[in-house]
Design an enzyme around this catalytic site. Sequence first.
Site, short mmCIF file in Angstrom:
data_model
loop_
_atom_site.label_atom_id
_atom_site.label_comp_id
_atom_site.label_asym_id
_atom_site.label_seq_id
_atom_site.Cartn_x
_atom_site.Cartn_y
_atom_site.Cartn_z
N LYS A 122 0.87 -1.18 0.00
CA LYS A 122 0.00 0.00 0.00
C LYS A 122 0.89 1.22 0.00
CE LYS A 122 -4.49 0.96 0.20
NZ LYS A 122 -5.58 0.14 -0.35
P1 NAD Z 1 -13.98 7.66 -2.43
O1 NAD Z 1 -13.05 8.72 -1.98
O2 NAD Z 1 -14.41 7.61 -3.85
O3 NAD Z 1 -15.33 7.72 -1.55
C1 NAD Z 1 -15.33 7.75 -0.17
C2 NAD Z 1 -16.73 8.12 0.31
O4 NAD Z 1 -16.74 8.11 1.75
C3 NAD Z 1 -17.18 9.50 -0.10
O5 NAD Z 1 -18.56 9.47 -0.42
C4 NAD Z 1 -16.95 10.33 1.15
O6 NAD Z 1 -17.78 11.49 1.23
C5 NAD Z 1 -17.32 9.32 2.21
N1 NAD Z 1 -16.80 9.68 3.53
C6 NAD Z 1 -15.59 10.22 3.82
N2 NAD Z 1 -15.51 10.46 5.14
C7 NAD Z 1 -16.69 10.06 5.68
C8 NAD Z 1 -17.22 10.07 6.98
N3 NAD Z 1 -16.52 10.56 8.01
N4 NAD Z 1 -18.46 9.56 7.17
C9 NAD Z 1 -19.17 9.08 6.13
N5 NAD Z 1 -18.73 9.07 4.87
C10 NAD Z 1 -17.50 9.54 4.65
O7 NAD Z 1 -13.30 6.29 -1.97
P2 NAD Z 1 -13.62 4.84 -2.52
O8 NAD Z 1 -12.67 4.52 -3.61
O9 NAD Z 1 -15.09 4.68 -2.75
O10 NAD Z 1 -13.15 3.96 -1.25
C11 NAD Z 1 -13.97 3.80 -0.11
C12 NAD Z 1 -13.43 2.66 0.73
O11 NAD Z 1 -13.35 1.48 -0.06
C13 NAD Z 1 -12.02 2.88 1.30
O12 NAD Z 1 -11.94 2.21 2.54
C14 NAD Z 1 -11.14 2.18 0.27
O13 NAD Z 1 -9.89 1.79 0.81
C15 NAD Z 1 -12.00 0.99 -0.05
N6 NAD Z 1 -11.73 0.35 -1.33
C16 NAD Z 1 -11.80 1.02 -2.51
C17 NAD Z 1 -11.56 0.35 -3.69
C18 NAD Z 1 -11.71 1.03 -5.03
O14 NAD Z 1 -11.57 0.35 -6.06
N7 NAD Z 1 -12.03 2.31 -5.10
C19 NAD Z 1 -11.20 -1.00 -3.68
C20 NAD Z 1 -11.13 -1.67 -2.46
C21 NAD Z 1 -11.41 -0.98 -1.30
#
Ligand code: NAD
Length: 434
Positions: A122
């Site tokens: 990471k």
């Molecule tokens: P992103 O930045 O696109 O979206 C994150 C979302 O969470 C946003 O809607 C944001 O407003 C919301 N958020 C942030 N702080 C918050 C809070 N305090 N309370 C409630 N909502 C809150 O990120 P993403 O790519 O969708 O990733 C989200 C999660 O999924 C992370 O844990 C990431 O590590 C994990 N993840 C993402 C992927 C991917 O392909 N994008 C793959 C595996 C895991």
Amino acid sequence: MSQTTNLDKNYHVPTPDFLNHPLFLNATQGVEEATQLMKIDPNISNRLKLPRKCISVAVPVRMDDHSVKVYMGYRVQYNHTLGPYKGGVRYHQNVDLGEVAGLAALMTFKNSVLGLPYGGAKGGITVDPRKLSRTEKQNLTRRYTSEISSFIGPSKDIPAPDVGTDAQTMAWMMDTYSQEQGGFTQPGVVTGKPVEIGGTLGRVGATGLGVVYIAVRAFETQGKKISGSSIAIQGFGNVGSHAALYAFERGAKVVAVSDVDGGIFNGDGFNVPQLRAHFEAHKSLKGFPGAKDITNKELLELPVDALLPCALEGVIDENNAKNIKAKIIIEGANGPVTVNATKVLHQMGVFLAPDIIANGGGVIVSYFEWVQDIMSFFWEEDDINGKLKSIITKAFDTTYKTAQEKKVDMRSAAMGVAVKRLEKAMLLRGLYPR
Ligand code: NAD
């Protein structure tokens, strides 16, 4: 220096304090439980409770006002027994070495339980990307890539997007790395790129689609169907908004969604394509017709059939686990439910599909992207989604069988399967001292 609490008590090796980060301790607590469950050799599990290599870099960036700011960047290469390191890059103000190490550990176990030919890594930079202009973000990305360029590469370590980074960030990383390799384009160094420069079809929505494939199987194991069920989703970013769309397309009622500014609720279920268009236009969920405002706390505690936490880590812990009313939880985010909260929920009869399987869609399709880049031969989207479904469902079914046989929750079973595969590979490679 201290001793990370999850290391075998006979293993008297001082470890640096950043390894006491809660996310890291949570990840390694899972290794300890897997060790007991699957009777893993402690020599191997102690090795799996520590990262192989932690890289810290200072990243100077020329800002738009001509000043220079120096940001801290990290790359943790956790384990490479199963193949090249693989894992995302996060830009967030809370990023530190301990968090990156915890996320790198999770990637190691995720790639293992999914059966992918990858180790785990990471990366991250401590920065609020919303405060950077596009030029500043590009400068930051290019310099960070330069600083870590001797550690990454298509057969060494393959970064991808995570929170705060996207396809454009990957395009800059790929370009910078390629320039440093004599100017020859190296598409296989990162995944999650735009399709025009070696990205794959299906990558953008892959994690959300994988979450929904897992939700479908979770409902089936509980003798229920996703169609007609009520679902609440925390987070409306890449993962949450796509999960909402694909659940809606399968007939689920998405009754609540939220983001960092709070949530909205409609007991009849939202028209998700219209909601996504509203969010795109207003950059906010607020004001969507027919929606009632709710808090993130209220969303988590709604009496729904399934809860999909798709935002942040640690949102359900021992303190609020008992307030959860959903009967199924699918972890779209990394680490949204702590290991201890998982146990409380399991006793309450809640079925939880853990992150290392449930959000594996992103890394699975990243794997397809990497393979396509190496072959320079690109596949159709239906082909990609079909292969995604088959890999993620197989991981779920193997884990479910283990959970039934060992009478444990799905997180313990998934970690058991992951650590067992790593143990086998380490033994075959002779990677541990006899
Ligand atoms: P992103 O930045 O696109 O979206 C994150 C979302 O969470 C946003 O809607 C944001 O407003 C919301 N958020 C942030 N702080 C918050 C809070 N305090 N309370 C409630 N909502 C809150 O990120 P993403 O790519 O969708 O990733 C989200 C999660 O999924 C992370 O844990 C990431 O590590 C994990 N993840 C993402 C992927 C991917 O392909 N994008 C793959 C595996 C895991």
